[in-house]
Scaffold this active site. Structure first.
Site, mmCIF file in Angstrom:
data_model
loop_
_atom_site.group_PDB
_atom_site.id
_atom_site.type_symbol
_atom_site.label_atom_id
_atom_site.label_comp_id
_atom_site.label_asym_id
_atom_site.label_seq_id
_atom_site.Cartn_x
_atom_site.Cartn_y
_atom_site.Cartn_z
ATOM 1 N N ALA A 1 9.364 9.277 3.742
ATOM 2 C CA ALA A 1 10.715 8.840 4.121
ATOM 3 C C ALA A 1 10.827 7.342 3.881
ATOM 4 C CB ALA A 1 10.976 9.164 5.594
ATOM 5 N N LYS A 2 12.011 6.826 3.898
ATOM 6 C CA LYS A 2 12.211 5.373 3.787
ATOM 7 C C LYS A 2 13.627 5.058 4.213
ATOM 8 C CE LYS A 2 9.835 1.755 2.348
ATOM 9 N NZ LYS A 2 8.375 1.545 2.286
ATOM 10 N N GLY A 3 13.838 3.801 4.609
ATOM 11 C CA GLY A 3 15.178 3.384 4.993
ATOM 12 C C GLY A 3 15.418 1.954 4.592
#
Ligand code: NAD
Length: 427
Positions: free
Chosen positions: A116-118
């Site tokens: 995941a990443k943001g």
């Protein structure tokens, strides 16, 4: 080519780093076990991508809007895991690529997480500390539906740190009505953070460089090292190399590039930077151009800033034996071919910078059990995981005549897709 399967929300024109990730998947797909081929398409599509508006009140009373993202690339092996980046150039494509690399990386070091990443499209240097806090809290609330200790666990990345993680943890906890330390990692020690986490990525970078050096008979003592990025990853890597007797001859950050053939004093450089907020004028070094940095002769080059920094324009100038990718995606595929032709070894991001997520995993485990480990225990376990992962990938690369990146992708993609295949389709 995989561009044919682009989701409608990414156009060819703004495909950015996602294109690099797709090219890497394309390269590895034929090398995977045939039983996994039906599932490869999973890697070419993020599981879910959220775009949020993040409005905040500025100190002057005006309201400003920022664009935020959280992407789950793949969660077959466990909850999503990946950092949050604050940068003015963040795009959905970049966050998708970074999430994809997290899926592979977590599988390479075999921690039980998906990718995941943001990020938020913001220049944090333009915001005051209270504005930054309001931005972080609103962003956390907006992505609340995506995160949780058993859903997706953010961590620091470029321009985010333990303080930002503390605000995220508090905001999530307030929304949930209970304290939930395990929702983020990279927290301050006083809030369930882990010893060893601040240095973990740099330590992992160093461990993989040291293991590679053993393989190619390259002495560390006196080795010259160039480092791009002097933040969490770059500074810690520099310290570890220097402690092993290497000489850090050049450091580049967003403010300048500094050089000293005899070796820079990392502690005094760090002190100067935190006081002056620029490398310009730092003692005992000369300022060289941004371009000249890439041609500085060295044994180890550590890119630890942004993507695509080593590209077709500078790869031919690089004068290093080993490139150790502290950053995510710092080398374009075109540059990688040039480096390979020039016999420059590349230790890929999905292996070299996996020390951060490894200790993030330790932090998450410690939070769940409310039982905290000593720094020694953490560093010993980190060393073991990193050196074993390096050895496995080195062996596979040698057996199948692959680059270290392709070997790492074979290991990572196989683990992700085996989990995907075993889970099957719902409903
Ligand atoms: P950071 O914000 O602590 O430091 C970033 C550094 O890069 C700063 O020194 C900044 O001045 C420099 N920089 C920014 N733009 C630059 C430019 N155009 N040219 C030269 N230098 C520039 O960030 P970080 O956490 O050290 O992350 C650096 C890289 O490492 C990113 O690619 C990140 O995704 C990756 N990474 C970080 C971690 C982690 O635990 N923090 C883990 C794995 C990978």
């Amino acid at each position: 080519m995989s561009l044919a399967v682009l989701p409608s929300y990414i156009s060819r024109e703004n495909i950015g780093p996602w294109h690099i990730f797709l090219q890497q998947v394309e390269k590895v797909a034929p090398l995977l076990d045939k039983s996994l081929w039906p599932w490869v398409e999973t890697l070419r599509r993020p599981k879910r991508a959220l775009i949020v508006d993040v409005p905040i009140r500025l100190d002057n009373g005006e309201i400003a809007h920022f664009e935020g993202y959280r992407v789950h690339h793949n969660t077959s092996r466990g909850p999503g895991k990946g950092g949050v980046r604050f940068h003015q150039d963040v795009t959905l494509s970049e966050v998708m690529a970074l999430a994809g690399w997290m899926s592979i990386k977590n599988a390479v070091v075999n921690v039980p997480f998906g990718g995941a990443k943001g990020g938020i499209r913001v220049d944090p240097r333009q915001l005051s500390q209270p504005e930054l806090e309001r931005l972080t809290r609103r962003y956390t609330s907006e992505i609340d539906m995506m995160i949780g200790p058993d859903k997706d666990i953010p961590a620091p990345d470029m321009n985010t740190n333990a303080q930002v993680m503390a605000w995220m943890m508090d905001t999530y906890s307030m929304n949930q009505g209970r304290t939930s330390t395990g929702v983020v990692t990279g927290k301050p020690l006083s809030l369930g953070g882990s010893l060893g986490r601040p240095d973990a990525t740099g330590r992992g970078v160093f461990v993989t460089a040291r293991e590679a050096a053993k393989k190619i008979d390259l002495p560390l003592i006196g080795a010259r090292v160039c480092i791009q990025g002097f933040g969490n990853v770059g500074e810690a890597s520099a310290r570890m190399f220097a402690a092993a007797g290497a000489r850090i001859v050049a450091v580049q950050d967003v403010s300048a590039t500094v050089f000293n053939a005899a070796g820079l004093d990392i502690a005094s450089l760090k002190r100067y930077l935190s006081e002056q907020r620029t490398l310009i004028g730092a003692p005992d070094c000369e300022v060289i151009t941004e371009d000249a940095f890439w041609a500085v002769p060295c044994e180890f080059l550590v890119p630890a800033a942004l993507e695509s920094q080593i590209n077709q324009f500078n790869a031919g100038k690089i004068n290093a034996r080993v490139v150790v990718e502290g950053a995510n995606g710092p080398t374009t595929p075109e540059a990688e071919d040039i480096l390979a032709e020039r016999n420059i070894l590349v230790i890929p991001d999905v292996l070299a910078n996996a020390g951060g997520v490894t200790v993030s995993y330790f932090e998450w485990v410690q939070d769940f059990s409310s039982f905290f480990w000593s720094e020694d225990e953490i560093n010993v376990r980190l060393e073991r995981i990193m050196s074993e992962a390096f050895e496995a990938i080195w062996q596979l690369a040698a057996e199948r005549q692959l680059s270290l990146r392709t070997a790492a992708f074979v290991v990572g993609c196989s683990r992700v897709l085996q989990a995907r295949a075993m889970r099957g389709l719902y409903p």
